[in-house]
Design a protein around this motif. Structure first.
Motif, PDB file in Angstrom:
ATOM      1  N   ARG A  29       0.818  -1.210   0.000  1.00 40.08           N
ATOM      2  CA  ARG A  29       0.000   0.000   0.000  1.00 40.08           C
ATOM      3  C   ARG A  29       0.855   1.264   0.000  1.00 40.08           C
ATOM      4  O   ARG A  29       0.363   2.363  -0.277  1.00 40.08           O
ATOM      5  CB  ARG A  29      -0.957  -0.011   1.189  1.00 40.08           C
ATOM      6  CG  ARG A  29      -2.021  -1.115   1.093  1.00 40.08           C
ATOM      7  CD  ARG A  29      -2.767  -1.306   2.384  1.00 40.08           C
ATOM      8  NE  ARG A  29      -1.904  -1.815   3.437  1.00 40.08           N
ATOM      9  CZ  ARG A  29      -2.352  -2.223   4.643  1.00 40.08           C
ATOM     10  NH1 ARG A  29      -3.639  -2.150   4.910  1.00 40.08           N
ATOM     11  NH2 ARG A  29      -1.510  -2.683   5.545  1.00 40.08           N
ATOM     12  N   PHE A  30       2.123   1.100   0.328  1.00 39.32           N
ATOM     13  CA  PHE A  30       3.092   2.193   0.226  1.00 39.32           C
ATOM     14  C   PHE A  30       4.045   1.946  -0.943  1.00 39.32           C
ATOM     15  O   PHE A  30       4.351   2.861  -1.704  1.00 39.32           O
ATOM     16  CB  PHE A  30       3.879   2.327   1.527  1.00 39.32           C
ATOM     17  CG  PHE A  30       3.032   2.736   2.692  1.00 39.32           C
ATOM     18  CD1 PHE A  30       2.927   4.069   3.062  1.00 39.32           C
ATOM     19  CD2 PHE A  30       2.311   1.804   3.424  1.00 39.32           C
ATOM     20  CE1 PHE A  30       2.135   4.462   4.129  1.00 39.32           C
ATOM     21  CE2 PHE A  30       1.504   2.184   4.493  1.00 39.32           C
ATOM     22  CZ  PHE A  30       1.419   3.514   4.836  1.00 39.32           C
ATOM     23  N   GLY A  31       4.494   0.704  -1.066  1.00 36.33           N
ATOM     24  CA  GLY A  31       5.477   0.372  -2.083  1.00 36.33           C
ATOM     25  C   GLY A  31       5.020   0.655  -3.495  1.00 36.33           C
ATOM     26  O   GLY A  31       5.823   1.072  -4.353  1.00 36.33           O
ATOM     27  N   THR A 280      -1.996   5.161   5.039  1.00 38.03           N
ATOM     28  CA  THR A 280      -2.281   4.425   3.804  1.00 38.03           C
ATOM     29  C   THR A 280      -3.138   5.273   2.858  1.00 38.03           C
ATOM     30  O   THR A 280      -2.938   5.260   1.641  1.00 38.03           O
ATOM     31  CB  THR A 280      -2.986   3.090   4.091  1.00 38.03           C
ATOM     32  OG1 THR A 280      -4.246   3.313   4.727  1.00 38.03           O
ATOM     33  CG2 THR A 280      -2.123   2.193   4.969  1.00 38.03           C
ATOM     34  N   VAL A 281      -4.091   6.024   3.418  1.00 41.02           N
ATOM     35  CA  VAL A 281      -4.920   6.902   2.589  1.00 41.02           C
ATOM     36  C   VAL A 281      -4.063   7.995   1.961  1.00 41.02           C
ATOM     37  O   VAL A 281      -4.156   8.288   0.753  1.00 41.02           O
ATOM     38  CB  VAL A 281      -6.065   7.507   3.418  1.00 41.02           C
ATOM     39  CG1 VAL A 281      -6.800   8.586   2.623  1.00 41.02           C
ATOM     40  CG2 VAL A 281      -7.037   6.421   3.860  1.00 41.02           C
ATOM     41  N   GLY A 286      -1.115  10.374  -2.985  1.00 35.83           N
ATOM     42  CA  GLY A 286       0.086  11.017  -3.483  1.00 35.83           C
ATOM     43  C   GLY A 286       0.652  12.082  -2.570  1.00 35.83           C
ATOM     44  O   GLY A 286       1.412  12.950  -3.022  1.00 35.83           O
ATOM     45  N   ALA A 287       0.317  12.021  -1.289  1.00 33.44           N
ATOM     46  CA  ALA A 287       0.799  13.031  -0.346  1.00 33.44           C
ATOM     47  C   ALA A 287       2.298  12.918  -0.087  1.00 33.44           C
ATOM     48  O   ALA A 287       2.922  13.894   0.361  1.00 33.44           O
ATOM     49  CB  ALA A 287       0.037  12.917   0.972  1.00 33.44           C
ATOM     50  N   ARG A 290       7.327  10.133  -4.484  1.00 26.51           N
ATOM     51  CA  ARG A 290       7.982   8.867  -4.798  1.00 26.51           C
ATOM     52  C   ARG A 290       9.447   8.938  -4.376  1.00 26.51           C
ATOM     53  O   ARG A 290      10.131   9.938  -4.604  1.00 26.51           O
ATOM     54  CB  ARG A 290       7.854   8.585  -6.298  1.00 26.51           C
ATOM     55  CG  ARG A 290       8.421   7.244  -6.736  1.00 26.51           C
ATOM     56  CD  ARG A 290       8.064   6.957  -8.175  1.00 26.51           C
ATOM     57  NE  ARG A 290       6.627   6.672  -8.302  1.00 26.51           N
ATOM     58  CZ  ARG A 290       6.094   5.461  -8.156  1.00 26.51           C
ATOM     59  NH1 ARG A 290       6.872   4.426  -7.859  1.00 26.51           N
ATOM     60  NH2 ARG A 290       4.797   5.290  -8.297  1.00 26.51           N
ATOM     61  N   GLY A 291       9.905   7.888  -3.747  1.00 27.48           N
ATOM     62  CA  GLY A 291      11.279   7.842  -3.251  1.00 27.48           C
ATOM     63  C   GLY A 291      11.436   8.293  -1.811  1.00 27.48           C
ATOM     64  O   GLY A 291      12.537   8.218  -1.253  1.00 27.48           O
ATOM     65  N   SER A 292      10.351   8.765  -1.203  1.00 25.06           N
ATOM     66  CA  SER A 292      10.434   9.234   0.182  1.00 25.06           C
ATOM     67  C   SER A 292      10.185   8.082   1.155  1.00 25.06           C
ATOM     68  O   SER A 292       9.672   7.019   0.796  1.00 25.06           O
ATOM     69  CB  SER A 292       9.440  10.365   0.427  1.00 25.06           C
ATOM     70  OG  SER A 292       8.106   9.918   0.235  1.00 25.06           O
TER      71      SER A 292
END
Length: 304
Positions: A29-31, A280-281, A286-287, A290-292
């Motif tokens: 859900r994050f990956g 997860t929400v 997109g909060a 990417r890469g964080s």
């Protein structure tokens, strides 16, 4: 030859596990959004003084210097339980001022029964008095009625300047370990200290578990009292309280059970579940770039 009374032992004799562990977890859900998730396991600091309860109580227990500690909470307050446990472990008298005078005539629930078993003297007050407990006149009357006029007073939730300065170590332990550090919030004390300890470029995210929109001003006021002004970058995600304190829904319960099964982590429902759900929400929205990396502070675990 007279002897001086010995001061009660400080909390460090309890050998807290500090710094608390940082645990990487793989969660799709994050990956799938290119975001890493790590868990700051403050629930492993001490078996009875868990998470931010240790970080906020320890400096207050040092300041009490062996005096009776009086504090406040509701009928299911984790803060009362932690304070009572600290009193038992350190040989300190404790008094818990409990919201709801009508509760005095009822059998104690499991949470208050645990407080009593740990030696805490419970003093019940009506809800109006409780709302005004920080006003000097009301507080003085409560202390007199509780026969605790010389007690060291810790506010509800443990959040005062001492606690905020104690929670700064949480941020220090997480310097340069994540881009965003998130935690569930009740009174704002942990968030205020956490943000102060982080490095420039990091930010803290608080997820309030109560509704009402008051936590921003409370957090700013706590930083003012602890540090003389604002410290660090922090913000609030106020959409994930699920109706307010101690409120849950079948959706939140299902999420918590699923997270426990995925990661073998006991998920405390009133705070931690709301934090993890909110993250997860936000990841899906997109909060987080990417890469964080996001660090979730696990501030507690389910009480037996």
């Amino acid at each position: 030859m007279s002897s001086q009374p010995q001061e009660a032992p400080g909390p460090d004799v309890l050998r807290p596990r500090l710094p608390s562990p940082l645990q990487e977890v793989a969660d799709d859900r994050f990956g799938r959004y290119g975001v890493g998730l790590v868990l700051k396991r403050d629930d492993l600091i001490h078996p009875e003084l868990i998470g931010n309860k240790w970080r906020k109580l320890a400096p207050n227990l040092r300041a009490a210097r062996g005096r009776t500690v009086l504090t406040f909470g509701g009928a299911y307050s984790n803060h009362l339980r932690a304070t009572a446990a600290a009193g038992r472990l350190l040989g300190l008298p404790t008094v818990g001022v409990v919201r709801g005078h009508e509760l005095a005539d009822r059998p104690l629930n499991a949470s208050l029964a645990r407080c009593a078993a740990d030696g805490m003297r419970l003093h019940f007050v009506d809800r109006s008095t409780y709302r005004h407990k920080t006003e000097p006149g009301t507080l003085a009357a409560v202390l007199r009625a509780a026969d605790a006029e010389e007690a060291y007073v810790v506010p509800e939730g443990g959040s005062n300047a001492e606690a905020v300065r104690g929670c700064r170590a949480l941020g220090t332990e997480l310097r340069d370990r994540a881009d965003v550090v998130a935690l569930a919030c009740g009174t704002g004390g942990t968030l205020a200290g956490l943000a102060a300890g982080l490095s420039p470029g990091q930010r803290a995210l608080g997820v309030p578990v109560l509704k009402g929109g008051f936590l921003g001003s409370e957090t700013r006021a706590l930083q003012e009292r602890a540090f003389g002004g604002p410290r660090g970058a922090w913000s609030l995600g106020e959409r994930f309280h699920f109706g307010g304190y101690a409120r849950t829904t079948p959706e939140l319960e299902a999420f918590a059970v699923d997270f426990e099964q995925r990661h073998a982590l006991p998920v405390e429902r009133l705070y931690v579940a709301k934090l993890l759900y909110g993250l997860t929400v936000l990841a899906a929205e997109g909060a987080f770039p990417r890469g964080s990396t996001v660090a979730a502070v696990i501030t507690g675990r389910p009480f037996p």
